[in-house]
Design a protein around this motif. Sequence first.
Motif, PDB file in Angstrom:
ATOM      1  N   ASN A 136      26.219   1.891  13.323  1.00 13.07           N
ATOM      2  CA  ASN A 136      24.759   1.853  13.357  1.00 13.07           C
ATOM      3  C   ASN A 136      24.302   2.005  14.792  1.00 13.07           C
ATOM      4  N   LEU A 137      23.095   2.504  14.982  1.00  9.04           N
ATOM      5  CA  LEU A 137      22.550   2.596  16.332  1.00  9.04           C
ATOM      6  C   LEU A 137      21.962   1.262  16.763  1.00  9.04           C
ATOM      7  N   GLY A 138      21.251   0.534  15.808  1.00  3.68           N
ATOM      8  CA  GLY A 138      20.735  -0.807  16.018  1.00  3.68           C
ATOM      9  C   GLY A 138      20.403  -1.154  17.453  1.00  3.68           C
ATOM     10  N   PRO A 139      20.173  -2.427  17.744  1.00  7.88           N
ATOM     11  CA  PRO A 139      19.918  -3.519  16.807  1.00  7.88           C
ATOM     12  C   PRO A 139      18.483  -3.475  16.265  1.00  7.88           C
ATOM     13  N   PRO A 140      18.127  -4.329  15.309  1.00  4.92           N
ATOM     14  CA  PRO A 140      18.966  -5.367  14.690  1.00  4.92           C
ATOM     15  C   PRO A 140      19.944  -4.757  13.700  1.00  4.92           C
ATOM     16  N   PHE A 141      21.023  -5.475  13.459  1.00  4.30           N
ATOM     17  CA  PHE A 141      22.062  -4.957  12.589  1.00  4.30           C
ATOM     18  C   PHE A 141      21.733  -5.193  11.120  1.00  4.30           C
ATOM     19  N   GLN A 142      21.872  -4.134  10.338  1.00 10.87           N
ATOM     20  CA  GLN A 142      21.789  -4.209   8.884  1.00 10.87           C
ATOM     21  C   GLN A 142      22.861  -3.276   8.326  1.00 10.87           C
ATOM     22  N   GLU A 143      23.622  -3.745   7.344  1.00  6.24           N
ATOM     23  CA  GLU A 143      24.665  -2.900   6.776  1.00  6.24           C
ATOM     24  C   GLU A 143      24.095  -1.614   6.192  1.00  6.24           C
ATOM     25  N   ALA A 144      22.848  -1.659   5.726  1.00 12.41           N
ATOM     26  CA  ALA A 144      22.223  -0.468   5.158  1.00 12.41           C
ATOM     27  C   ALA A 144      21.988   0.615   6.206  1.00 12.41           C
ATOM     28  N   ASP A 145      22.060   0.245   7.489  1.00 11.12           N
ATOM     29  CA  ASP A 145      21.830   1.220   8.566  1.00 11.12           C
ATOM     30  C   ASP A 145      23.103   1.947   8.991  1.00 11.12           C
ATOM     31  N   PHE A 146      24.239   1.606   8.403  1.00 13.47           N
ATOM     32  CA  PHE A 146      25.469   2.323   8.730  1.00 13.47           C
ATOM     33  C   PHE A 146      25.314   3.810   8.415  1.00 13.47           C
ATOM     34  N   GLU A 147      25.833   4.627   9.296  1.00 11.24           N
ATOM     35  CA  GLU A 147      25.927   6.067   9.065  1.00 11.24           C
ATOM     36  C   GLU A 147      27.394   6.450   9.049  1.00 11.24           C
ATOM     37  N   LEU A 148      27.717   7.549   8.419  1.00 11.82           N
ATOM     38  CA  LEU A 148      29.106   7.984   8.237  1.00 11.82           C
ATOM     39  C   LEU A 148      29.365   9.268   9.012  1.00 11.82           C
ATOM     40  N   PHE A 149      30.484   9.275   9.751  1.00 11.43           N
ATOM     41  CA  PHE A 149      30.839  10.457  10.532  1.00 11.43           C
ATOM     42  C   PHE A 149      32.330  10.753  10.391  1.00 11.43           C
ATOM     43  N   ASN A 150      32.679  12.022  10.473  1.00 11.59           N
ATOM     44  CA  ASN A 150      34.068  12.437  10.602  1.00 11.59           C
ATOM     45  C   ASN A 150      34.280  12.788  12.065  1.00 11.59           C
ATOM     46  N   ILE A 151      34.980  11.921  12.777  1.00 14.83           N
ATOM     47  CA  ILE A 151      35.114  12.070  14.226  1.00 14.83           C
ATOM     48  C   ILE A 151      35.959  13.286  14.596  1.00 14.83           C
ATOM     49  N   ALA A 152      36.896  13.658  13.738  1.00 17.69           N
ATOM     50  CA  ALA A 152      37.742  14.812  14.046  1.00 17.69           C
ATOM     51  C   ALA A 152      36.922  16.098  14.108  1.00 17.69           C
TER      52      ALA A 152
END
Length: 544
Positions: A489-505
């Motif tokens: 997440n970029l946050g704060p504040p932290f919320q699990e709903a704010d997670f983003e998904l990335f493929n780092i490779a």
Amino acid sequence: MRKRPNGLVLLVALAVSGCSDRNEGPQASSAVERPNILLIVADDLGYADLGVHGSAIQTPNIDGLAAVGRLFTHFHTAPTCAPTRAMLLSGNNNHVAGMARQNARSLAGHSVPGYEGSLSDRIAPLPRLLRDAGYHTYTVGKWDLGLTADTSPHSAGFTRSFSMLESAASHFDDVGYLEGGSTYWEDSDFSEYPVGRYSTEVYTDRLIEFIDSNKDDGNPFFAYAAFTSPHWPLQVPDEYLDSYAGRYDDGYDALRETNFAALKAAGIIPLESSLPPRNEAVTPWENLSSDEQRHESRKMELYAAMVDNLDDHIGRLLSYLKEQGLYENTLIVFMSDNGAAAEDFYDFGPSTEYLRANFNNDYETMGTAVSFVSYGVPWAEAGSAPFMRHKGSTRQGGIVAPMIIAGTGVSNVGTVNSAYVTVMDLAPTFLEFAKANYPDDGTVQSMLGKSIAGLLAGETDTVHSKEYVTSLYHFGRAYLRQGDWKISNLGPPFQEADFELFNIASDPGETNNLAKSHPAKYEELVRLWKVKRRDLGIVLPQDL
């Protein structure tokens, strides 16, 4: 201006050697005796800011280590100084090690495990284990893991030390960024800073003194050189003040693009990499007034001079080891502790009134002992060029740092290695080289890091399996990584709903959020985060 060989000359040697694993050097053979270990940590050094990474900043001594060692492009730290140092000296997660956040001894007034603000009793400190295994243990520079006698370097197992206990201070005296100044520790008691002398010179002198005092007794040493440079305030000795005058007049937007192209040319990032979108919060260089541009370019000049000066003193340290016949049996690790620093306490935050009352950042005084300059978000984003964001963030720009390893036990020298390595892997590596053991009697938690000795020896190409999980929470920002996949997440504040998904490779710049296009993977990693959060004892403010 001082003239020195350009560090890019050594970059050519690396480019010629490429990424093959066939280059063997004289240090590749195993030493019969246990090696000395020299751990050099730069403070807030940006990913793009080494000559061997393509930078125009002159770092020939650091570049020289890469030419006779291995350069790691995928080395992961914590987002800020203290959590990284806790992970470095414990081989464990920052919550387990006691540094859930930077210099905080409680969570919202509650005494909560993980927020001790010092190394916890849930880990066995690396210097203590090495000391008990017969090593001399020395440290100089930044401690950042406690302010009391029972949380000092001495309590963690260092037999000799000269350390600044806080996060930052002037490089010429003990004036800190908070009222009350900074605290120094020498060996087994509090001490004073030698006012008027420059920090990097002081710490190098003291470390050489420590090593020299026992160099002939036959026992190996572990020397932890925790330099406070190039951490703000951006101050340098007079002879360095104009070393980079005029070099950055094109501005931070141009430098970001230049750094990105140079990293590709140096083989540090893949040629197919894309530069992440520009941070819209940063004022475009062309929109600044000429006076604003003049002040801004001066900041980067001073930062570059600090890196240059740091390299000079690292050169002094390496020269000493060679002159004393110690270099050939020494494992040397050079690293930065996090991404490029974006803080600017002189202009923003609770310290502004104090700093403005005690320092003068007029153009004419910038870089001297009476100034307290930081280069802020714009230049930090240039230093993190291939990635998004900077120090403090759990995006790659905050947690991927330079690392070079050379010396005893290192094969395939002159190569670039892209294996996924974390700061937690260094403690078990040092213990393996030292033939020392970590307690397995249940008194402390097992290390999460894994030794990279086999990777250094050329016996394997990887350290961690695709199933290995790294997870961290720090000050409203979190991430979890498994294989090539990462949520943050970029946050704060932290919320699990704010997670983003990335493929780092495929997307190291974290520009393409895949949460909606890969919902199964997203949910899998969020569930895994919840499991790891419990395992690591991660307590969030909303839990209280």
